[in-house]
Design an enzyme around this catalytic site. Sequence first.
Site, PDB file in Angstrom:
ATOM      1  N   LYS A 185      12.884  -0.784   3.893  1.00  0.00           N
ATOM      2  CA  LYS A 185      12.165   0.489   4.103  1.00  0.00           C
ATOM      3  C   LYS A 185      11.091   0.346   5.187  1.00  0.00           C
ATOM      4  O   LYS A 185      11.001   1.168   6.079  1.00  0.00           O
ATOM      5  CB  LYS A 185      11.474   0.964   2.812  1.00  0.00           C
ATOM      6  CG  LYS A 185      12.398   1.271   1.663  1.00  0.00           C
ATOM      7  CD  LYS A 185      11.636   1.898   0.508  1.00  0.00           C
ATOM      8  CE  LYS A 185      10.592   1.005  -0.133  1.00  0.00           C
ATOM      9  NZ  LYS A 185      11.129  -0.160  -0.865  1.00  0.00           N
TER      10      LYS A 185
ATOM     11  N   ARG B 232      11.013 -13.303   3.310  1.00  0.00           N
ATOM     12  CA  ARG B 232      10.229 -12.363   4.114  1.00  0.00           C
ATOM     13  C   ARG B 232       8.866 -12.946   4.480  1.00  0.00           C
ATOM     14  O   ARG B 232       8.180 -13.515   3.637  1.00  0.00           O
ATOM     15  CB  ARG B 232      10.053 -11.068   3.304  1.00  0.00           C
ATOM     16  CG  ARG B 232       9.177 -10.035   3.970  1.00  0.00           C
ATOM     17  CD  ARG B 232       9.463  -8.663   3.453  1.00  0.00           C
ATOM     18  NE  ARG B 232       8.895  -8.402   2.133  1.00  0.00           N
ATOM     19  CZ  ARG B 232       9.026  -7.231   1.512  1.00  0.00           C
ATOM     20  NH1 ARG B 232       9.713  -6.255   2.074  1.00  0.00           N
ATOM     21  NH2 ARG B 232       8.490  -7.045   0.329  1.00  0.00           N
TER      22      ARG B 232
ATOM     23  N   ARG C  27       7.070   6.691  -6.267  1.00  0.00           N
ATOM     24  CA  ARG C  27       7.647   5.568  -7.019  1.00  0.00           C
ATOM     25  C   ARG C  27       7.796   5.895  -8.501  1.00  0.00           C
ATOM     26  O   ARG C  27       8.248   5.045  -9.267  1.00  0.00           O
ATOM     27  CB  ARG C  27       6.753   4.345  -6.870  1.00  0.00           C
ATOM     28  CG  ARG C  27       7.276   3.283  -5.913  1.00  0.00           C
ATOM     29  CD  ARG C  27       6.226   2.214  -5.845  1.00  0.00           C
ATOM     30  NE  ARG C  27       6.698   0.942  -5.412  1.00  0.00           N
ATOM     31  CZ  ARG C  27       6.543   0.460  -4.178  1.00  0.00           C
ATOM     32  NH1 ARG C  27       5.991   1.184  -3.251  1.00  0.00           N
ATOM     33  NH2 ARG C  27       6.963  -0.752  -3.891  1.00  0.00           N
TER      34      ARG C  27
ATOM     35  N   ARG D 256       9.115  -6.761 -10.032  1.00  0.00           N
ATOM     36  CA  ARG D 256       9.149  -5.593  -9.134  1.00  0.00           C
ATOM     37  C   ARG D 256      10.524  -4.914  -9.184  1.00  0.00           C
ATOM     38  O   ARG D 256      10.620  -3.696  -9.149  1.00  0.00           O
ATOM     39  CB  ARG D 256       8.800  -6.015  -7.707  1.00  0.00           C
ATOM     40  CG  ARG D 256       7.329  -6.404  -7.582  1.00  0.00           C
ATOM     41  CD  ARG D 256       7.038  -7.081  -6.271  1.00  0.00           C
ATOM     42  NE  ARG D 256       7.222  -6.200  -5.135  1.00  0.00           N
ATOM     43  CZ  ARG D 256       7.433  -6.628  -3.894  1.00  0.00           C
ATOM     44  NH1 ARG D 256       7.495  -7.913  -3.639  1.00  0.00           N
ATOM     45  NH2 ARG D 256       7.580  -5.759  -2.928  1.00  0.00           N
TER      46      ARG D 256
ATOM     47  N   ARG E 216       3.617 -12.658   1.346  1.00  0.00           N
ATOM     48  CA  ARG E 216       2.864 -11.848   0.380  1.00  0.00           C
ATOM     49  C   ARG E 216       2.936 -12.497  -1.000  1.00  0.00           C
ATOM     50  O   ARG E 216       3.993 -12.988  -1.393  1.00  0.00           O
ATOM     51  CB  ARG E 216       3.471 -10.434   0.302  1.00  0.00           C
ATOM     52  CG  ARG E 216       2.993  -9.518   1.400  1.00  0.00           C
ATOM     53  CD  ARG E 216       3.811  -8.272   1.480  1.00  0.00           C
ATOM     54  NE  ARG E 216       4.072  -7.606   0.208  1.00  0.00           N
ATOM     55  CZ  ARG E 216       4.775  -6.492   0.083  1.00  0.00           C
ATOM     56  NH1 ARG E 216       5.294  -5.908   1.139  1.00  0.00           N
ATOM     57  NH2 ARG E 216       4.978  -5.950  -1.091  1.00  0.00           N
TER      58      ARG E 216
HETATM   59  P1  AMP Z   1       5.233  -2.181  -1.205  1.00  0.00           P
HETATM   60  O1  AMP Z   1       4.573  -2.763  -0.014  1.00  0.00           O
HETATM   61  O2  AMP Z   1       5.728  -0.774  -0.985  1.00  0.00           O
HETATM   62  O3  AMP Z   1       6.295  -3.082  -1.781  1.00  0.00           O
HETATM   63  O4  AMP Z   1       4.110  -2.037  -2.345  1.00  0.00           O
HETATM   64  C1  AMP Z   1       3.430  -3.176  -2.832  1.00  0.00           C
HETATM   65  C2  AMP Z   1       2.787  -2.873  -4.163  1.00  0.00           C
HETATM   66  O5  AMP Z   1       1.815  -1.823  -4.014  1.00  0.00           O
HETATM   67  C3  AMP Z   1       3.722  -2.359  -5.256  1.00  0.00           C
HETATM   68  O6  AMP Z   1       4.420  -3.400  -5.906  1.00  0.00           O
HETATM   69  C4  AMP Z   1       2.736  -1.644  -6.179  1.00  0.00           C
HETATM   70  O7  AMP Z   1       1.976  -2.543  -6.943  1.00  0.00           O
HETATM   71  C5  AMP Z   1       1.791  -0.997  -5.164  1.00  0.00           C
HETATM   72  N1  AMP Z   1       2.280   0.363  -4.761  1.00  0.00           N
HETATM   73  C6  AMP Z   1       2.704   0.754  -3.531  1.00  0.00           C
HETATM   74  N2  AMP Z   1       3.095   2.038  -3.533  1.00  0.00           N
HETATM   75  C7  AMP Z   1       2.902   2.485  -4.791  1.00  0.00           C
HETATM   76  C8  AMP Z   1       3.133   3.731  -5.445  1.00  0.00           C
HETATM   77  N3  AMP Z   1       3.662   4.787  -4.793  1.00  0.00           N
HETATM   78  N4  AMP Z   1       2.829   3.821  -6.769  1.00  0.00           N
HETATM   79  C9  AMP Z   1       2.302   2.777  -7.437  1.00  0.00           C
HETATM   80  N5  AMP Z   1       2.071   1.581  -6.894  1.00  0.00           N
HETATM   81  C10 AMP Z   1       2.373   1.415  -5.578  1.00  0.00           C
END
Ligand code: AMP
Length: 214
Positions: free
Chosen positions: A13, A127, A88, A171, A160
Amino acid sequence: MQLILFGPPGVGKGTQARIISKELNIPHISTGDILREAVTEKTELGLKAQEIMQRGELVSDDIMIGIIRNVLEQPRCNNGSILDGYPRTVNQADSLIKLFKELNIKDFKLINIEADEKELVRRITNRRTCSNCNSIFNYSEIKDIVKCPNCGAENSFFQRKDDKEEVIKKRLEVYKNTTSPVLQFFEKYKVTLNVDGTKSIDEVTREILKGLKR
Ligand code: AMP
């Protein structure tokens, strides 16, 4: 055009959002990047989000809905944006539709990028992210170089904390149980474009851009 890039962690994404943002000249809004920045800056939001993110869980809907409202109300999003990592939960999706109505956003599409779990785990563990520009690379691409190919920053690659194997499982479970029902929620709007995320980066981009023209 208002786009939602949807799919499990590691499906691409972020990579696709960055490319399409340049191609269509609309801002890329990554809720993960917004939260990570808040964590780095140790803001009130960052302090709340840090541990939740490290566990691979979701930050509360109330907080996330507030963040997205603030961002979409900014003038830079007047011609649309690409949401990456939002919504999400079904609750976030429902409030997003209400926000679209309020902001008179009628033309939106959801791009659903798909890949199987084995491939996702392989990609996430390999990654690496640039701490300066947030670009994402596969470890094999950057293992012998010092400068980020995108922004030129030196020694900026890191893994990360939530990309480590023990957190990935959590996740993916959160995606399956809590996030994937969002797809069903959007069915009634007939705005979903399904894309095979196992193809090369260029092929996935082409498929998305072709699908958006239809
Ligand atoms: P990502 O970089 O999109 O994988 O997001 C990393 C982390 O941020 C996720 O595993 C969640 O802990 C938090 N996060 C990001 N977007 C959301 C969302 N829309 N709702 C809740 N938590 C989020």
